[in-house]
Write a protein that holds these residues in place. Structure first.
Motif, PDB file in Angstrom:
ATOM      1  N   ALA A   1       0.832  -1.205   0.000  1.00  0.00           N
ATOM      2  CA  ALA A   1       0.000   0.000   0.000  1.00  0.00           C
ATOM      3  C   ALA A   1       0.866   1.254   0.000  1.00  0.00           C
ATOM      4  O   ALA A   1       0.576   2.226  -0.712  1.00  0.00           O
ATOM      5  N   LEU A   2       1.934   1.256   0.782  1.00  0.00           N
ATOM      6  CA  LEU A   2       2.825   2.414   0.828  1.00  0.00           C
ATOM      7  C   LEU A   2       3.484   2.650  -0.536  1.00  0.00           C
ATOM      8  O   LEU A   2       3.555   3.787  -1.017  1.00  0.00           O
ATOM      9  N   ALA A   3       3.960   1.565  -1.142  1.00  0.00           N
ATOM     10  CA  ALA A   3       4.603   1.694  -2.450  1.00  0.00           C
ATOM     11  C   ALA A   3       3.601   2.173  -3.501  1.00  0.00           C
ATOM     12  O   ALA A   3       3.921   3.030  -4.345  1.00  0.00           O
ATOM     13  N   ALA A   4       2.380   1.638  -3.439  1.00  0.00           N
ATOM     14  CA  ALA A   4       1.348   2.059  -4.391  1.00  0.00           C
ATOM     15  C   ALA A   4       1.020   3.535  -4.214  1.00  0.00           C
ATOM     16  O   ALA A   4       0.840   4.270  -5.200  1.00  0.00           O
ATOM     17  N   GLY A   5       0.965   3.998  -2.968  1.00  0.00           N
ATOM     18  CA  GLY A   5       0.674   5.401  -2.716  1.00  0.00           C
ATOM     19  C   GLY A   5       1.729   6.323  -3.291  1.00  0.00           C
ATOM     20  O   GLY A   5       1.418   7.364  -3.891  1.00  0.00           O
ATOM     21  N   VAL A   6       2.993   5.941  -3.142  1.00  0.00           N
ATOM     22  CA  VAL A   6       4.077   6.744  -3.709  1.00  0.00           C
ATOM     23  C   VAL A   6       3.954   6.800  -5.228  1.00  0.00           C
ATOM     24  O   VAL A   6       4.131   7.867  -5.848  1.00  0.00           O
ATOM     25  N   LEU A   7       3.632   5.678  -5.840  1.00  0.00           N
ATOM     26  CA  LEU A   7       3.502   5.633  -7.295  1.00  0.00           C
ATOM     27  C   LEU A   7       2.325   6.476  -7.782  1.00  0.00           C
ATOM     28  O   LEU A   7       2.421   7.148  -8.813  1.00  0.00           O
ATOM     29  N   VAL A   8       1.232   6.465  -7.040  1.00  0.00           N
ATOM     30  CA  VAL A   8       0.077   7.288  -7.413  1.00  0.00           C
ATOM     31  C   VAL A   8       0.447   8.771  -7.324  1.00  0.00           C
ATOM     32  O   VAL A   8       0.102   9.567  -8.210  1.00  0.00           O
ATOM     33  N   GLY A   9       1.155   9.153  -6.264  1.00  0.00           N
ATOM     34  CA  GLY A   9       1.600  10.537  -6.150  1.00  0.00           C
ATOM     35  C   GLY A   9       2.526  10.933  -7.277  1.00  0.00           C
ATOM     36  O   GLY A   9       2.446  12.050  -7.808  1.00  0.00           O
ATOM     37  N   LEU A  10       3.413  10.014  -7.664  1.00  0.00           N
ATOM     38  CA  LEU A  10       4.325  10.261  -8.783  1.00  0.00           C
ATOM     39  C   LEU A  10       3.549  10.450 -10.082  1.00  0.00           C
ATOM     40  O   LEU A  10       3.841  11.359 -10.871  1.00  0.00           O
ATOM     41  N   ALA A  11       2.548   9.592 -10.304  1.00  0.00           N
ATOM     42  CA  ALA A  11       1.739   9.711 -11.520  1.00  0.00           C
ATOM     43  C   ALA A  11       1.005  11.044 -11.555  1.00  0.00           C
ATOM     44  O   ALA A  11       0.940  11.709 -12.592  1.00  0.00           O
ATOM     45  N   GLY A  12       0.443  11.463 -10.417  1.00  0.00           N
ATOM     46  CA  GLY A  12      -0.232  12.754 -10.357  1.00  0.00           C
ATOM     47  C   GLY A  12       0.719  13.913 -10.580  1.00  0.00           C
ATOM     48  O   GLY A  12       0.339  14.948 -11.137  1.00  0.00           O
ATOM     49  N   PHE A  13       1.963  13.738 -10.157  1.00  0.00           N
ATOM     50  CA  PHE A  13       2.995  14.744 -10.383  1.00  0.00           C
ATOM     51  C   PHE A  13       3.256  14.927 -11.876  1.00  0.00           C
ATOM     52  O   PHE A  13       3.481  16.037 -12.347  1.00  0.00           O
ATOM     53  N   PHE A  14       3.180  13.833 -12.624  1.00  0.00           N
ATOM     54  CA  PHE A  14       3.363  13.913 -14.074  1.00  0.00           C
ATOM     55  C   PHE A  14       2.129  14.503 -14.763  1.00  0.00           C
ATOM     56  O   PHE A  14       2.247  15.336 -15.644  1.00  0.00           O
ATOM     57  N   THR A  15       0.948  14.047 -14.388  1.00  0.00           N
ATOM     58  CA  THR A  15      -0.291  14.601 -14.952  1.00  0.00           C
ATOM     59  C   THR A  15      -1.446  14.336 -13.999  1.00  0.00           C
ATOM     60  O   THR A  15      -1.577  13.233 -13.450  1.00  0.00           O
ATOM     61  N   ILE A  16      -2.289  15.328 -13.852  1.00  0.00           N
ATOM     62  CA  ILE A  16      -3.432  15.194 -12.947  1.00  0.00           C
ATOM     63  C   ILE A  16      -4.468  14.219 -13.504  1.00  0.00           C
ATOM     64  O   ILE A  16      -5.386  13.816 -12.787  1.00  0.00           O
ATOM     65  N   LYS A  17      -4.321  13.825 -14.761  1.00  0.00           N
ATOM     66  CA  LYS A  17      -5.230  12.824 -15.312  1.00  0.00           C
ATOM     67  C   LYS A  17      -5.091  11.471 -14.617  1.00  0.00           C
ATOM     68  O   LYS A  17      -5.942  10.596 -14.790  1.00  0.00           O
ATOM     69  N   ALA A  18      -4.026  11.302 -13.839  1.00  0.00           N
ATOM     70  CA  ALA A  18      -3.851  10.053 -13.100  1.00  0.00           C
ATOM     71  C   ALA A  18      -5.041   9.761 -12.196  1.00  0.00           C
ATOM     72  O   ALA A  18      -5.279   8.606 -11.814  1.00  0.00           O
ATOM     73  N   ILE A  19      -5.815  10.792 -11.875  1.00  0.00           N
ATOM     74  CA  ILE A  19      -6.982  10.605 -11.011  1.00  0.00           C
ATOM     75  C   ILE A  19      -7.998   9.657 -11.634  1.00  0.00           C
ATOM     76  O   ILE A  19      -8.789   9.032 -10.932  1.00  0.00           O
ATOM     77  N   PHE A  20      -7.978   9.504 -12.950  1.00  0.00           N
ATOM     78  CA  PHE A  20      -8.934   8.622 -13.612  1.00  0.00           C
ATOM     79  C   PHE A  20      -8.671   7.144 -13.305  1.00  0.00           C
ATOM     80  O   PHE A  20      -9.514   6.289 -13.570  1.00  0.00           O
ATOM     81  N   TYR A  21      -7.488   6.832 -12.791  1.00  0.00           N
ATOM     82  CA  TYR A  21      -7.169   5.469 -12.384  1.00  0.00           C
ATOM     83  C   TYR A  21      -7.601   5.179 -10.948  1.00  0.00           C
ATOM     84  O   TYR A  21      -7.647   4.018 -10.540  1.00  0.00           O
ATOM     85  N   VAL A  22      -7.867   6.217 -10.176  1.00  0.00           N
ATOM     86  CA  VAL A  22      -8.095   6.050  -8.738  1.00  0.00           C
ATOM     87  C   VAL A  22      -9.283   5.136  -8.423  1.00  0.00           C
ATOM     88  O   VAL A  22      -9.185   4.289  -7.530  1.00  0.00           O
ATOM     89  N   PRO A  23     -10.439   5.273  -9.104  1.00  0.00           N
ATOM     90  CA  PRO A  23     -11.540   4.348  -8.808  1.00  0.00           C
ATOM     91  C   PRO A  23     -11.144   2.880  -8.988  1.00  0.00           C
ATOM     92  O   PRO A  23     -11.536   2.030  -8.178  1.00  0.00           O
ATOM     93  N   ALA A  24     -10.381   2.582 -10.021  1.00  0.00           N
ATOM     94  CA  ALA A  24      -9.939   1.200 -10.244  1.00  0.00           C
ATOM     95  C   ALA A  24      -9.038   0.745  -9.104  1.00  0.00           C
ATOM     96  O   ALA A  24      -9.174  -0.375  -8.587  1.00  0.00           O
ATOM     97  N   LEU A  25      -8.125   1.597  -8.692  1.00  0.00           N
ATOM     98  CA  LEU A  25      -7.195   1.259  -7.615  1.00  0.00           C
ATOM     99  C   LEU A  25      -7.944   1.020  -6.312  1.00  0.00           C
ATOM    100  O   LEU A  25      -7.678   0.038  -5.596  1.00  0.00           O
ATOM    101  N   ALA A  26      -8.886   1.900  -6.002  1.00  0.00           N
ATOM    102  CA  ALA A  26      -9.656   1.754  -4.764  1.00  0.00           C
ATOM    103  C   ALA A  26     -10.508   0.490  -4.802  1.00  0.00           C
ATOM    104  O   ALA A  26     -10.571  -0.267  -3.820  1.00  0.00           O
ATOM    105  N   ALA A  27     -11.173   0.241  -5.929  1.00  0.00           N
ATOM    106  CA  ALA A  27     -12.042  -0.940  -6.041  1.00  0.00           C
ATOM    107  C   ALA A  27     -11.237  -2.225  -5.910  1.00  0.00           C
ATOM    108  O   ALA A  27     -11.646  -3.168  -5.217  1.00  0.00           O
TER     109      ALA A  27
END
Length: 553
Positions: free
Chosen positions: A160-186
C-alpha cells in the motif's frame, strides 16, 4: 486430460506470442525514429528549454522536465532531441508492459497475459502515440505499477505504501492520473474482501490516498523550488477544468473513436468478446472475484464521459488497464475452440499493426528536421519567433500555443495581442505550422469568422509585417505599392529590396537587391512599381516542401 499433441503445442503458443511481441516491438522502434513528431511533443520539449532558461512558471504537469533535461545536448535539431526522448519512452513502455503483464497474470493465463501486451501495443493509437514525448506515458507506467502491486500477491501495508508513492508520482506527471483512482480503490477493497476484512480494505485504501497526497505535494514542492517564478497551481487547475472537463458535446470522442473502430476492428472485437467472458465469470461464484477485478480495471473508461480531450494520444494512457480484458478473450478462445485458432487471431492482430506501421511511416519526421535545420542555420543567435506549435523549442516562442485549448482561451479573451507582442519581443520570423498562420490563404475577416482563428486585427497585422520567404517560413517584410507614401516598420533589422526599380526611402534611393538598416519607426517612401522589403538572410538551398509540417493524429 489434454492430448499429447496439445501438450506439445502449448509451449509453442507462448513462443509464438513472444515472437509476435518482438515483431511489434521492432515496428514500434522503427516508428520512434521515422514517424513525424506531434505538436505536443514539441510543446513539451519547449517546456524543458523554458525550465532551463528560468521561464517556466507552471509547476503542474511539468515534472518531466527533470527527467529529460539532457536531451538539449543530444543534437542542435529539435526533431532529433525528440527521437532521443522517445527512446527513453520506449523503455518506459517496456516497464508499463511488464506491469500490465503482471496485472493480467493475476486474472488470466500466462499466454493470455502475453496476448494482452500484444493487443495493447498493437492498437493503432497506442502504437503511434504510446512512446511519444508526453506526460501520459510516464503517468500510465506509474499507475500500472501501482495497480500491479494491489492486484497481485497478498495485500499488505508495504504494498500500500509503495502504491501510494507511485500514485503521487503519476499525479505529479499529470493530474489525469486521477482517472485510475476508482480502479485502484475498487481493487484494493476487492482484494481485502477476499481475505475477509473490508475494514482493513478501507484502511488500506485510505493509507494509499494519504501517501499519494504526501508524495504528490512533496514532489511538487521540490519541483517548485527549481523555479524563478511560479504561477498559481489553482489557477492552472481552474483553466484545465474549464477547458477539459464536463464537455458540452462529445464530438472529439465520437470522431476519434470512430476512427479507432475502423483501424482496430480485430482488437475491438477481442475486447468485446473478453468483456462478455468477464460478465459470465461474474455469475460463477468460483470466478466471481476475478470477474470483479476485471470489471474494476474497466472503470478508467468512464473518464470519457467527463474528459473532453480524448484525442488519440489519450488512448495509450487510459487503455493500459482496460486492455487486460482481452486476456479473458484469449483464454475463452483457447478453451472453447483451440490453441491454433487463438494463435491465428493473434497473428491477424499482428498483421493489423503492420498495416498501421506501413501507413504511418509515410508521415516521416524528415520534413520537420529539414525545416528546423534551415531555421537554425539562418538564425544562429536564437531570436524570438511566432508559430502555433512551439516547434523551434530551443528559441523563445511568442504568442499562444494554437491548440483547441489555447485558441479557445485567446478567443474568449477577445483582445488582439500581436501588436504588443511584436513591439515588445521583435520576433524575427513566423513559422506557419498550423492553419491559423497561413497568411497567404485567408483574409483577416475569414480568419476571425472561423471559431478558433486569429482575430482580424491580429491577422491583418501579421500579413502586413511578414512575407513568405521559404516554405512555411515567413520573415519580417513590407510590400510597397505605387500609391504608398509611407510605411511603418515594426521589426528592426537589415532589409533587402526585391523590386524592378529603385525605391526612395526617407529621401535615399535604394536599388533593387540593395540592403538597408531600418529601425522600428515610420518611413516616407516612393516607388514606381510594386516592391517588397524583406529581412536580409541567407536563402536556403534545400527545396521547400508544400506539404504541412504536421499531419492529423
Amino acid at each position: 486430460m489434454p492430448s499429447q499433441t496439445a501438450q506439445n503445442f502449448l509451449p509453442k503458443v507462448q513462443t509464438a506470442l513472444i515472437l509476435m511481441l518482438l515483431a511489434v516491438a521492432i515496428m514500434r522502434l522503427v516508428m520512434v525514429f521515422v514517424h513525424e513528431a506531434n505538436w505536443d511533443e514539441y510543446l513539451n520539449l519547449s517546456m524543458i528549454y523554458d525550465h532551463q532558461r528560468g521561464e517556466l512558471r507552471e509547476i503542474l504537469q511539468t515534472g518531466f522536465v527533470h527527467i529529460f533535461g539532457w536531451v538539449t545536448w543530444v543534437s542542435g535539431n529539435e526533431a532529433d532531441q525528440i527521437i532521443a526522448a522517445r527512446l527513453v519512452y520506449f523503455g518506459v513502455g517496456i516497464l508499463t508492459s511488464a506491469a500490465i503483464w503482471k496485472t493480467a497474470r493475476a486474472l488470466v493465463s500466462t499466454e493470455g497475459a502475453f496476448f494482452v501486451i500484444l493487443c495493447y501495443w498493437g492498437f493503432s493509437y497506442n502504437f503511434v502515440h504510446g512512446v511519444s514525448l508526453r506526460t501520459d506515458p510516464l503517468a500510465a507506467s506509474a499507475m500500472m505499477c501501482a495497480l500491479c502491486l494491489v492486484i497481485s500477491g497478498n495485500p499488505s501495508t508495504r504494498r500500500a505504501l509503495a502504491a501510494g508513492v507511485l500514485v503521487g508520482l503519476a499525479g505529479f506527471f499529470t493530474i489525469k492520473a486521477i482517472f485510475y483512482v476508482p480502479a485502484l480503490a475498487a481493487i484494493t477493497l476487492i482484494r481485502w474482501a477476499k481475505v475477509g476484512s473490508m475494514v482493513k480494505g478501507a484502511g488500506t485504501t485510505l493509507l494509499i490516498g494519504i501517501v499519494a497526497l504526501l508524495s504528490f505535494v512533496g514532489l511538487s514542492f521540490g519541483h517548485a523550488m527549481t523555479f524563478h517564478n511560479v504561477a498559481s497551481p489553482f489557477e492552472f487547475l481552474g483553466r484545465t477544468a474549464d477547458s477539459t472537463l464536463a464537455p458540452q458535446n462529445y464530438m472529439i470522442l465520437i470522431q476519434y473513436l470512430r476512427d479507432a473502430f475502423m483501424q482496430n476492428l480485430v482488437f475491438v472485437a477481442l475486447w468485446l468478446f473478453g468483456f462478455f467472458g468477464l460478465v459470465i465469470r461474474l455469475r460463477d461464484p468460483v470466478s466471481r472475484t476475478e470477474g470483479l477485478l476485471g470489471l474494476a480495471l474497466v472503470t478508467p473508461l468512464l473518464s470519457a464521459f467527463v474528459y473532453r480531450d480524448t484525442y488519440p494520444y489519450y488512448y495509450p494512457f487510459i487503455l493500459a488497464p482496460v486492455m487486460v480484458i482481452v486476456g479473458f478473450a484469449w483464454d475463452d478462445l483457447r478453451r472453447r475452440y483451440s490453441a491454433k485458432i487463438a494463435v491465428t487471431v493473434a497473428a491477424v492482430a499482428c498483421l493489423c499493426t503492420l498495416v498501421v506501421t506501413i501507413e504511418y511511416v509515410q508521415k516521416p519526421i524528415d520534413r520537420q528536421r529539414t525545416t528546423l535545420d534551415v531555421i537554425h542555420r539562418i538564425f544562429p543567435d536564437e531570436p524570438s519567433y511566432i508559430d502555433g506549435r512551439s516547434m523551434v523549442s530551443s528559441f523563445s516562442k511568442r504568442g499562444p500555443f494554437m491548440s483547441t485549448w489555447g485558441m479557445t482561451d485567446y478567443r474568449r479573451d477577445g483582445r488582439p495581442i500581436m501588436a504588443e507582442l511584436i513591439e515588445r519581443h521583435q520576433p524575427q520570423f513566423l513559422l506557419a505550422n498550423t492553419w491559423h498562420l497561413q497568411l497567404d490563404r485567408m483574409s483577416p475577416a475569414q480568419s476571425e469568422s472561423r471559431a478558433l482563428g486569429l482575430l482580424s486585427a491580429d491577422m491583418a497585422l501579421l500579413q502586413d509585417n511578414y512575407t513568405r520567404f521559404w516554405g512555411p517560413l515567413y520573415l519580417p517584410g513590407k510590400t510597397i505599392e505605387v500609391e504608398d507614401d509611407s510605411i511603418n516598420i515594426l521589426i528592426s533589422g537589415t532589409y533587402r529590396l526585391i523590386a524592378e526599380a529603385p525605391v526612395v526611402i526617407d529621401g535615399n534611393s535604394l536599388r533593387p537587391n540593395g540592403v538597408i538598416q531600418l529601425d522600428a519607426t515610420e518611413y516616407s517612401v516612393a516607388a514606381t512599381t510594386s516592391s517588397q522589403l524583406i529581412f536580409d538572410v541567407e536563402r536556403p538551398s534545400e527545396p521547400s516542401s508544400e506539404d504541412g509540417l504536421f499531419s492529423s493524429f
